[in-house]
Design an enzyme around this catalytic site. Structure first.
Site, PDB file in Angstrom:
ATOM      1  N   GLY A  11       0.822  -1.211   0.000  1.00  0.00           N
ATOM      2  CA  GLY A  11       0.000   0.000   0.000  1.00  0.00           C
ATOM      3  C   GLY A  11       0.854   1.258   0.000  1.00  0.00           C
ATOM      4  O   GLY A  11       2.093   1.204   0.084  1.00  0.00           O
ATOM      5  N   ASP A  12       0.203   2.413  -0.192  1.00  0.00           N
ATOM      6  CA  ASP A  12       0.849   3.724  -0.169  1.00  0.00           C
ATOM      7  C   ASP A  12       1.929   3.875  -1.234  1.00  0.00           C
ATOM      8  O   ASP A  12       2.926   4.575  -1.038  1.00  0.00           O
ATOM      9  CB  ASP A  12       1.447   4.005   1.232  1.00  0.00           C
ATOM     10  CG  ASP A  12       0.394   3.907   2.315  1.00  0.00           C
ATOM     11  OD1 ASP A  12      -0.755   4.322   2.051  1.00  0.00           O
ATOM     12  OD2 ASP A  12       0.714   3.423   3.415  1.00  0.00           O
ATOM     13  N   LYS A  15      -0.757   5.445  -5.483  1.00  0.00           N
ATOM     14  CA  LYS A  15      -1.874   5.136  -6.393  1.00  0.00           C
ATOM     15  C   LYS A  15      -2.710   6.388  -6.672  1.00  0.00           C
ATOM     16  O   LYS A  15      -3.103   6.642  -7.809  1.00  0.00           O
ATOM     17  CB  LYS A  15      -2.767   4.037  -5.779  1.00  0.00           C
ATOM     18  CG  LYS A  15      -2.037   2.712  -5.579  1.00  0.00           C
ATOM     19  CD  LYS A  15      -2.913   1.675  -4.912  1.00  0.00           C
ATOM     20  CE  LYS A  15      -3.247   1.971  -3.470  1.00  0.00           C
ATOM     21  NZ  LYS A  15      -2.120   1.964  -2.535  1.00  0.00           N
ATOM     22  N   ALA A  38      -8.165   3.122   3.258  1.00  0.00           N
ATOM     23  CA  ALA A  38      -7.294   3.682   2.223  1.00  0.00           C
ATOM     24  C   ALA A  38      -7.061   5.169   2.477  1.00  0.00           C
ATOM     25  O   ALA A  38      -7.932   5.856   3.006  1.00  0.00           O
ATOM     26  CB  ALA A  38      -7.946   3.496   0.856  1.00  0.00           C
ATOM     27  N   GLY A  39      -5.891   5.625   2.089  1.00  0.00           N
ATOM     28  CA  GLY A  39      -5.593   7.056   2.159  1.00  0.00           C
ATOM     29  C   GLY A  39      -4.829   7.414   0.911  1.00  0.00           C
ATOM     30  O   GLY A  39      -3.662   7.055   0.768  1.00  0.00           O
ATOM     31  N   HIS A  40      -5.497   8.041  -0.038  1.00  0.00           N
ATOM     32  CA  HIS A  40      -4.869   8.373  -1.321  1.00  0.00           C
ATOM     33  C   HIS A  40      -4.670   9.891  -1.387  1.00  0.00           C
ATOM     34  O   HIS A  40      -5.634  10.650  -1.281  1.00  0.00           O
ATOM     35  CB  HIS A  40      -5.732   7.870  -2.485  1.00  0.00           C
ATOM     36  CG  HIS A  40      -5.881   6.371  -2.491  1.00  0.00           C
ATOM     37  ND1 HIS A  40      -6.641   5.688  -3.402  1.00  0.00           N
ATOM     38  CD2 HIS A  40      -5.327   5.416  -1.693  1.00  0.00           C
ATOM     39  CE1 HIS A  40      -6.562   4.380  -3.157  1.00  0.00           C
ATOM     40  NE2 HIS A  40      -5.771   4.200  -2.118  1.00  0.00           N
ATOM     41  N   GLN A 221      -5.057  -0.282  -1.016  1.00  0.00           N
ATOM     42  CA  GLN A 221      -4.058  -1.159  -0.381  1.00  0.00           C
ATOM     43  C   GLN A 221      -3.078  -1.688  -1.439  1.00  0.00           C
ATOM     44  O   GLN A 221      -2.895  -1.039  -2.453  1.00  0.00           O
ATOM     45  CB  GLN A 221      -4.731  -2.316   0.390  1.00  0.00           C
ATOM     46  CG  GLN A 221      -5.487  -1.888   1.649  1.00  0.00           C
ATOM     47  CD  GLN A 221      -6.884  -1.362   1.381  1.00  0.00           C
ATOM     48  OE1 GLN A 221      -7.670  -1.983   0.692  1.00  0.00           O
ATOM     49  NE2 GLN A 221      -7.205  -0.195   1.924  1.00  0.00           N
ATOM     50  N   THR A 296      -1.368   8.155   5.880  1.00  0.00           N
ATOM     51  CA  THR A 296      -2.375   9.177   5.586  1.00  0.00           C
ATOM     52  C   THR A 296      -3.576   9.015   6.523  1.00  0.00           C
ATOM     53  O   THR A 296      -4.180   9.986   6.941  1.00  0.00           O
ATOM     54  CB  THR A 296      -2.878   9.008   4.126  1.00  0.00           C
ATOM     55  OG1 THR A 296      -1.753   8.756   3.305  1.00  0.00           O
ATOM     56  CG2 THR A 296      -3.599  10.218   3.616  1.00  0.00           C
ATOM     57  N   THR A 411       8.448  11.344 -10.173  1.00  0.00           N
ATOM     58  CA  THR A 411       9.598  11.973  -9.513  1.00  0.00           C
ATOM     59  C   THR A 411       9.166  13.073  -8.537  1.00  0.00           C
ATOM     60  O   THR A 411       9.978  13.902  -8.127  1.00  0.00           O
ATOM     61  CB  THR A 411      10.545  12.584 -10.575  1.00  0.00           C
ATOM     62  OG1 THR A 411       9.759  13.510 -11.357  1.00  0.00           O
ATOM     63  CG2 THR A 411      11.148  11.538 -11.479  1.00  0.00           C
TER      64      THR A 411
HETATM   65  P1  GDP Z   1      -1.544   5.715  -2.076  1.00  0.00           P
HETATM   66  O1  GDP Z   1      -2.229   5.202  -0.847  1.00  0.00           O
HETATM   67  O2  GDP Z   1      -0.957   4.608  -2.894  1.00  0.00           O
HETATM   68  O3  GDP Z   1      -2.404   6.628  -2.901  1.00  0.00           O
HETATM   69  O4  GDP Z   1      -0.306   6.577  -1.559  1.00  0.00           O
HETATM   70  P2  GDP Z   1      -0.337   7.663  -0.367  1.00  0.00           P
HETATM   71  O5  GDP Z   1      -1.048   8.867  -0.847  1.00  0.00           O
HETATM   72  O6  GDP Z   1      -0.784   7.048   0.905  1.00  0.00           O
HETATM   73  O7  GDP Z   1       1.225   7.925  -0.191  1.00  0.00           O
HETATM   74  C1  GDP Z   1       2.030   8.379  -1.247  1.00  0.00           C
HETATM   75  C2  GDP Z   1       2.655   9.735  -0.849  1.00  0.00           C
HETATM   76  O8  GDP Z   1       3.736  10.018  -1.707  1.00  0.00           O
HETATM   77  C3  GDP Z   1       1.686  10.901  -0.996  1.00  0.00           C
HETATM   78  O9  GDP Z   1       1.972  11.843  -0.013  1.00  0.00           O
HETATM   79  C4  GDP Z   1       2.017  11.452  -2.392  1.00  0.00           C
HETATM   80  O10 GDP Z   1       1.734  12.834  -2.511  1.00  0.00           O
HETATM   81  C5  GDP Z   1       3.493  11.225  -2.433  1.00  0.00           C
HETATM   82  N1  GDP Z   1       4.046  10.945  -3.773  1.00  0.00           N
HETATM   83  C6  GDP Z   1       3.472  10.266  -4.812  1.00  0.00           C
HETATM   84  N2  GDP Z   1       4.363  10.125  -5.822  1.00  0.00           N
HETATM   85  C7  GDP Z   1       5.504  10.720  -5.404  1.00  0.00           C
HETATM   86  C8  GDP Z   1       6.809  10.874  -5.989  1.00  0.00           C
HETATM   87  O11 GDP Z   1       7.090  10.407  -7.090  1.00  0.00           O
HETATM   88  N3  GDP Z   1       7.758  11.525  -5.241  1.00  0.00           N
HETATM   89  C9  GDP Z   1       7.489  12.024  -4.007  1.00  0.00           C
HETATM   90  N4  GDP Z   1       8.476  12.647  -3.357  1.00  0.00           N
HETATM   91  N5  GDP Z   1       6.281  11.903  -3.434  1.00  0.00           N
HETATM   92  C10 GDP Z   1       5.313  11.244  -4.113  1.00  0.00           C
HETATM   93  P1  IMO Z   2      -3.808   2.618   0.707  1.00  0.00           P
HETATM   94  O1  IMO Z   2      -4.986   2.421  -0.209  1.00  0.00           O
HETATM   95  C1  IMO Z   2      -1.174   0.877   3.712  1.00  0.00           C
HETATM   96  C2  IMO Z   2      -2.942  -2.024   6.493  1.00  0.00           C
HETATM   97  C3  IMO Z   2      -3.043  -1.625   7.957  1.00  0.00           C
HETATM   98  C4  IMO Z   2      -2.872  -2.987   8.611  1.00  0.00           C
HETATM   99  C5  IMO Z   2      -3.615  -3.917   7.661  1.00  0.00           C
HETATM  100  C6  IMO Z   2      -5.044  -4.253   8.093  1.00  0.00           C
HETATM  101  O2  IMO Z   2      -3.666   3.997   1.219  1.00  0.00           O
HETATM  102  O3  IMO Z   2      -2.569   2.056   0.096  1.00  0.00           O
HETATM  103  P2  IMO Z   2      -7.322  -2.860   8.054  1.00  0.00           P
HETATM  104  O4  IMO Z   2      -7.697  -1.586   8.770  1.00  0.00           O
HETATM  105  O5  IMO Z   2      -7.442  -2.806   6.575  1.00  0.00           O
HETATM  106  O6  IMO Z   2      -8.003  -4.061   8.647  1.00  0.00           O
HETATM  107  O7  IMO Z   2      -5.751  -3.056   8.402  1.00  0.00           O
HETATM  108  O8  IMO Z   2      -3.645  -3.256   6.408  1.00  0.00           O
HETATM  109  N1  IMO Z   2      -3.568  -1.082   5.528  1.00  0.00           N
HETATM  110  C7  IMO Z   2      -2.876  -0.258   4.733  1.00  0.00           C
HETATM  111  N2  IMO Z   2      -1.549  -0.019   4.653  1.00  0.00           N
HETATM  112  N3  IMO Z   2      -2.012   1.489   2.870  1.00  0.00           N
HETATM  113  C8  IMO Z   2      -3.336   1.234   2.910  1.00  0.00           C
HETATM  114  O9  IMO Z   2      -4.209   1.726   1.994  1.00  0.00           O
HETATM  115  C9  IMO Z   2      -3.841   0.356   3.906  1.00  0.00           C
HETATM  116  N4  IMO Z   2      -5.071  -0.100   4.250  1.00  0.00           N
HETATM  117  C10 IMO Z   2      -4.887  -0.982   5.241  1.00  0.00           C
HETATM  118  O10 IMO Z   2      -2.024  -0.728   8.314  1.00  0.00           O
HETATM  119  O11 IMO Z   2      -1.513  -3.358   8.592  1.00  0.00           O
HETATM  120 MG    MG Z   3      -2.206   5.462   1.218  1.00  0.00          MG
END
Ligand code: GDP
Ligand code: IMO
Ligand code: MG
Length: 428
Positions: A11-12, A15, A38-40, A221, A296, A411
């Site tokens: 995850g993270d 996306k 999820a936290g996007h 995730q 997030t 980047t």
């Molecule tokens: P997601 O859950 O897959 O949507 O990812 P998150 O939003 O939780 O975490 C990704 C973090 O990285 C966010 O704060 C984005 O703004 C940041 N991000 C995404 N792509 C890049 C990148 O290429 N470089 C940097 N430095 N940050 C990025």
């Molecule tokens: P995004 O979409 C990262 C992790 C939690 C925990 C496990 C189970 O932002 O990538 P839950 O509350 O789903 O039962 O927790 O899954 N987890 C994530 N880790 N990014 C996420 O979403 C996640 N959603 C759940 O930290 O380990």
């Molecule tokens: Mg996330």
């Protein structure tokens, strides 16, 4: 044409940024699993948008769908809508459609999530405590309340009564009292605000697909959190792999489908569970600080480690990924040497995949190859030619170890901080 975005790690991976980038060309953006765990994050100029339940396409005013595979917390959705509207984002029944058969997360599910985590003690999963697991359990147990139930107050009363009775022994055991009429009345109140988005979305997206609309499926995730293929039991409670788009949205068209595997240039994980390439040292700290690796949703510090090609290779196969998007390359800028895991040694045997056994997973010794860093900034670079030679070599090395082309490189967090190597956006 259809596009699916899948996280290939824990995850993270970024996306949200890639969905936002690609959705400039999409007509529809569809969530098909997970919930507000999820936290996007999306950064546009000076604004930062944080999405939990709403598809990231809402930022560009695309038609957004919450499919039946999602578990939906109506209160969380209401707050998210209000917060985004305050940031100037338009959300109406013209751009948000929620599956009639989506199952709801109720306050009781969050309480049970908390009780479960406490009872697991040292072996807790580190869930987001949003009630995700307990809500999916009720769905599979055939006692969940669905969005369509909110328009029938008598049926809702009956179903809620049954649901609360089912959980009563566990609640009494933990000295928790539940006020039935309070939850019932709150549900009737919140129903008024979300029922207007109620829609037969499976039909809408199939019809849209048949008439040539571009549909983007937004995974939440990542592959290693998949309930079947992840590091069980340290996973989430839904299938996060691409197969889930069909059962989680009702979409049945399989041709013309590009599946993008969003992959961080290193690895992170939030919550408990195995992490073979984790770095509990100053390099791990550096990646966490430079990459701002804080959750997030829960604000927890994310664990950081080297790129693990074994895991990504596995995700590519399981989700039928056609192109890899490499994100956060800039976070590696300062490193003198960068390591990549190319195999596992477990009890003196070599493995080119992650075995499911927890005891084998606990004994993994990663086999690394070392590459020279580039030690210059790649932040914001948007053309392949402008990347430093060693960054190109790193990317090419990853392509060889995972066995697939990396066609997009990110980047920086903003839309334009993206290298579209094969001009994907122009071909849509
Ligand atoms: P997601 O859950 O897959 O949507 O990812 P998150 O939003 O939780 O975490 C990704 C973090 O990285 C966010 O704060 C984005 O703004 C940041 N991000 C995404 N792509 C890049 C990148 O290429 N470089 C940097 N430095 N940050 C990025
Ligand atoms: P995004 O979409 C990262 C992790 C939690 C925990 C496990 C189970 O932002 O990538 P839950 O509350 O789903 O039962 O927790 O899954 N987890 C994530 N880790 N990014 C996420 O979403 C996640 N959603 C759940 O930290 O380990
Ligand atoms: Mg996330």
């Amino acid at each position: 044409m259809f596009y699916t975005i899948i996280g290939t790690q824990w995850g993270d991976e970024g996306k949200g940024k890639i969905v936002d980038w690609l959705s400039s060309k999409a007509d529809w953006v569809v969530r098909f699993q997970g919930g507000n765990n999820a936290g996007h994050t999306i950064k546009v100029d000076n604004s930062i948008y944080k999405l939990n339940l709403l598809p990231s396409g809402i930022i560009r005013n695309k038609k957004c769908v919450i499919g039946n595979g999602v578990v939906l917390d109506p209160w969380a959705l209401n707050n998210e809508i209000l917060n985004l509207q305050k940031q100037g984002i338009k959300i109406t029944k013209k751009n948000l459609f929620i599956a009639e058969n989506v199952c709801l997360i109720l306050p009781i599910h969050k309480i049970i999530d908390e009780i479960n985590e406490t009872s697991r003690g040292d072996e807790n999963i580190g869930t987001t405590k949003k009630g995700i697991g307990p809500a999916y359990e009720d769905k599979v147990g055939r006692r969940a309340i669905r969005l369509c139930d909110l328009s029938s107050p008598d049926l809702l009363k009956k179903k809620l009564n049954k649901l609360i009775n089912f959980h009563k022994p566990r609640l009494i055991e933990n000295n928790i009292k539940i006020d039935f009429s309070l939850i019932y009345n709150e549900l009737l109140t919140i129903a008024k605000t979300i029922i207007e988005y109620n829609s037969p979305v499976w039909k809408q997206i199939n019809d849209a697909g048949e008439k040539g609309d571009i549909i983007l499926f937004e995974g939440a995730q990542g592959s290693l959190l998949d309930i079947d293929f992840g590091t069980y039991p340290y996973v989430t409670s839904s299938n996060t792999s691409s197969g889930q788009i069909f059962s989680g949205s009702g979409f049945g068209i399989k041709n013309n489908h590009t599946i993008l595997g969003i992959t961080k240039a290193y690895t992170t994980r939030v919550g408990s569970g195995p992490f073979p390439t984790e770095l509990n040292n100053e390099i791990g700290e550096h990646l966490g600080n430079k990459g701002q690796e804080f959750g997030t949703v829960t604000k927890r510090k994310r664990r950081c480690g080297w790129f693990d090609s074994i895991l990504v290779k596995q995700a590519i196969k399981i989700s039928g990924i056609t192109d890899v998007v490499l994100t956060k390359l800039d976070v590696l800028d300062e490193l003198e040497v960068i390591k990549v895991c190319v195999g596992y040694k477990i009890n003196n045997n070599n493995f080119d995949y992650l075995p499911f056994s927890e005891s084998l997973q606990a004994s993994i010794e990663p086999i690394y190859e070392s590459l020279p860093g580039w030690q210059t900034s790649t932040f914001g670079i948007s053309s392949w030619d402008n990347l430093p030679v060693n960054a190109k070599k790193y990317i090419e090395f990853l392509e060889n170890t995972i066995g697939l082309k990396i066609s997009i490189i990110s980047t920086g967090p903003e839309r334009l901080e993206t290298i579209d190597k094969n001009k994907l956006l122009d071909t849509i």
